[in-house]
Structure formats: structure tokens, C-alpha cells
Design a protein around this motif. Structure first.
Motif, PDB file in Angstrom:
ATOM      1  N   LEU A 144       0.832  -1.207   0.000  1.00  0.00           N
ATOM      2  CA  LEU A 144       0.000   0.000   0.000  1.00  0.00           C
ATOM      3  C   LEU A 144       0.868   1.259   0.000  1.00  0.00           C
ATOM      4  N   ASP A 145       2.011   1.210   0.688  1.00  0.00           N
ATOM      5  CA  ASP A 145       2.955   2.337   0.643  1.00  0.00           C
ATOM      6  C   ASP A 145       3.486   2.537  -0.772  1.00  0.00           C
ATOM      7  N   PHE A 146       3.770   1.426  -1.445  1.00  0.00           N
ATOM      8  CA  PHE A 146       4.255   1.490  -2.827  1.00  0.00           C
ATOM      9  C   PHE A 146       3.238   2.194  -3.719  1.00  0.00           C
ATOM     10  N   LEU A 147       1.964   1.821  -3.593  1.00  0.00           N
ATOM     11  CA  LEU A 147       0.914   2.443  -4.405  1.00  0.00           C
ATOM     12  C   LEU A 147       0.764   3.918  -4.063  1.00  0.00           C
ATOM     13  N   ALA A 148       0.790   4.251  -2.773  1.00  0.00           N
ATOM     14  CA  ALA A 148       0.656   5.649  -2.353  1.00  0.00           C
ATOM     15  C   ALA A 148       1.811   6.491  -2.894  1.00  0.00           C
ATOM     16  N   GLU A 149       3.004   5.923  -2.915  1.00  0.00           N
ATOM     17  CA  GLU A 149       4.164   6.652  -3.434  1.00  0.00           C
ATOM     18  C   GLU A 149       4.023   6.911  -4.935  1.00  0.00           C
ATOM     19  N   ARG A 150       3.446   5.964  -5.678  1.00  0.00           N
ATOM     20  CA  ARG A 150       3.242   6.171  -7.119  1.00  0.00           C
ATOM     21  C   ARG A 150       2.263   7.330  -7.353  1.00  0.00           C
ATOM     22  N   ILE A 151       1.249   7.440  -6.501  1.00  0.00           N
ATOM     23  CA  ILE A 151       0.282   8.532  -6.619  1.00  0.00           C
ATOM     24  C   ILE A 151       0.948   9.855  -6.281  1.00  0.00           C
ATOM     25  N   THR A 152       1.668   9.894  -5.177  1.00  0.00           N
ATOM     26  CA  THR A 152       2.325  11.125  -4.725  1.00  0.00           C
ATOM     27  C   THR A 152       3.320  11.644  -5.756  1.00  0.00           C
ATOM     28  N   LYS A 153       4.108  10.736  -6.322  1.00  0.00           N
ATOM     29  CA  LYS A 153       5.133  11.134  -7.291  1.00  0.00           C
ATOM     30  C   LYS A 153       4.576  11.286  -8.705  1.00  0.00           C
ATOM     31  N   GLY A 154       3.350  10.826  -8.931  1.00  0.00           N
ATOM     32  CA  GLY A 154       2.747  10.929 -10.260  1.00  0.00           C
ATOM     33  C   GLY A 154       3.434  10.050 -11.291  1.00  0.00           C
ATOM     34  N   GLU A 155       3.984   8.931 -10.831  1.00  0.00           N
ATOM     35  CA  GLU A 155       4.718   8.034 -11.726  1.00  0.00           C
ATOM     36  C   GLU A 155       3.787   6.991 -12.338  1.00  0.00           C
ATOM     37  N   PRO A 156       4.012   6.641 -13.600  1.00  0.00           N
ATOM     38  CA  PRO A 156       3.196   5.602 -14.226  1.00  0.00           C
ATOM     39  C   PRO A 156       3.598   4.220 -13.717  1.00  0.00           C
ATOM     40  N   VAL A 157       2.702   3.276 -13.892  1.00  0.00           N
ATOM     41  CA  VAL A 157       2.943   1.882 -13.523  1.00  0.00           C
ATOM     42  C   VAL A 157       2.510   0.974 -14.667  1.00  0.00           C
ATOM     43  N   ILE A 158       3.001  -0.250 -14.628  1.00  0.00           N
ATOM     44  CA  ILE A 158       2.492  -1.305 -15.501  1.00  0.00           C
ATOM     45  C   ILE A 158       1.801  -2.311 -14.602  1.00  0.00           C
ATOM     46  N   VAL A 159       0.534  -2.581 -14.895  1.00  0.00           N
ATOM     47  CA  VAL A 159      -0.243  -3.553 -14.115  1.00  0.00           C
ATOM     48  C   VAL A 159      -0.465  -4.780 -15.002  1.00  0.00           C
ATOM     49  N   PHE A 160       0.008  -5.927 -14.536  1.00  0.00           N
ATOM     50  CA  PHE A 160      -0.250  -7.187 -15.220  1.00  0.00           C
ATOM     51  C   PHE A 160      -1.526  -7.762 -14.623  1.00  0.00           C
ATOM     52  N   VAL A 161      -2.469  -8.130 -15.484  1.00  0.00           N
ATOM     53  CA  VAL A 161      -3.755  -8.635 -15.013  1.00  0.00           C
ATOM     54  C   VAL A 161      -3.955 -10.087 -15.443  1.00  0.00           C
ATOM     55  N   ARG A 162      -4.934 -10.738 -14.847  1.00  0.00           N
ATOM     56  CA  ARG A 162      -5.157 -12.171 -15.046  1.00  0.00           C
ATOM     57  C   ARG A 162      -5.363 -12.596 -16.492  1.00  0.00           C
ATOM     58  N   ASN A 163      -6.008 -11.788 -17.283  1.00  0.00           N
ATOM     59  CA  ASN A 163      -6.326 -12.191 -18.654  1.00  0.00           C
ATOM     60  C   ASN A 163      -5.145 -12.019 -19.604  1.00  0.00           C
ATOM     61  N   ASN A 164      -3.940 -11.940 -19.044  1.00  0.00           N
ATOM     62  CA  ASN A 164      -2.692 -11.835 -19.808  1.00  0.00           C
ATOM     63  C   ASN A 164      -2.574 -10.510 -20.557  1.00  0.00           C
ATOM     64  N   LYS A 165      -3.245  -9.497 -20.053  1.00  0.00           N
ATOM     65  CA  LYS A 165      -3.116  -8.155 -20.616  1.00  0.00           C
ATOM     66  C   LYS A 165      -2.265  -7.320 -19.680  1.00  0.00           C
ATOM     67  N   LYS A 166      -1.710  -6.253 -20.234  1.00  0.00           N
ATOM     68  CA  LYS A 166      -0.921  -5.321 -19.447  1.00  0.00           C
ATOM     69  C   LYS A 166      -1.565  -3.949 -19.539  1.00  0.00           C
ATOM     70  N   LEU A 167      -1.582  -3.231 -18.434  1.00  0.00           N
ATOM     71  CA  LEU A 167      -2.151  -1.893 -18.382  1.00  0.00           C
ATOM     72  C   LEU A 167      -1.045  -0.924 -17.992  1.00  0.00           C
ATOM     73  N   PHE A 168      -0.798   0.052 -18.851  1.00  0.00           N
ATOM     74  CA  PHE A 168       0.203   1.078 -18.579  1.00  0.00           C
ATOM     75  C   PHE A 168      -0.550   2.367 -18.298  1.00  0.00           C
TER      76      PHE A 168
END
Length: 84
Positions: free
Chosen positions: A7-31
């Protein structure tokens, strides 16, 4: 990185405004950018590029992309989140 928990990791991404890559179950990636989350890792994402590949009958692989302005992603779909 000064994070201690997921949860700290996610909060830091919001605070810094940094993008993420989310890998999801259906083998798709969300940037995209995390705008909010909860304890179940349900995510509100903005400016999302959904990326996936398909294999045609002849064996050729096709890459696909789709832009999504805003989305809510249910936490049980999340496999992994990477800092970009």
C-alpha cells in the motif's frame, strides 16, 4: 525506494505521479497512472494503455493497444504492479 508495504508502494506512485504497468489475469498489461486504491488493491487508473497479443491460426502474433481515459480495476484481477 522508501516503501515498506504494497500500500505504501501504491501511495508513493500517486504522490510522485509516476506511471505503472499492471499485469492482469487475462494476460493483458495496463500502462497508466494510479489515482486511487483501497486495501483490496482495487485501483482507479487514468490515461491507461491496454496492451495484449493474439496468435492467429497461421501462427502469426499480433500486438494490440487500446487507450482508456479512466477505469476501475478490481483488485483480484491484479497479478503484479511494476514501477516504470
Amino acid at each position: 525506494m522508501s516503501c515498506c508495504t504494497p500500500l505504501d508502494f501504491l501511495a508513493e506512485r500517486i504522490t510522485k505521479g509516476e506511471p505503472v504497468i499492471v499485469f492482469v489475469r487475462n494476460n493483458k498489461k495496463l500502462f497508466g497512472f494510479i489515482r486511487a486504491f483501497d486495501k483490496h488493491i482495487n485501483l482507479v487508473l487514468e490515461d491507461v494503455k491496454e496492451i495484449w497479443t493474439t496468435r492467429k491460426k497461421d501462427g502469426k502474433i499480433s500486438n494490440h493497444e487500446k487507450m482508456i481515459p479512466k477505469m476501475i480495476l478490481r483488485g483480484d484481477s491484479v497479478v503484479m504492479i511494476l514501477q516504470v
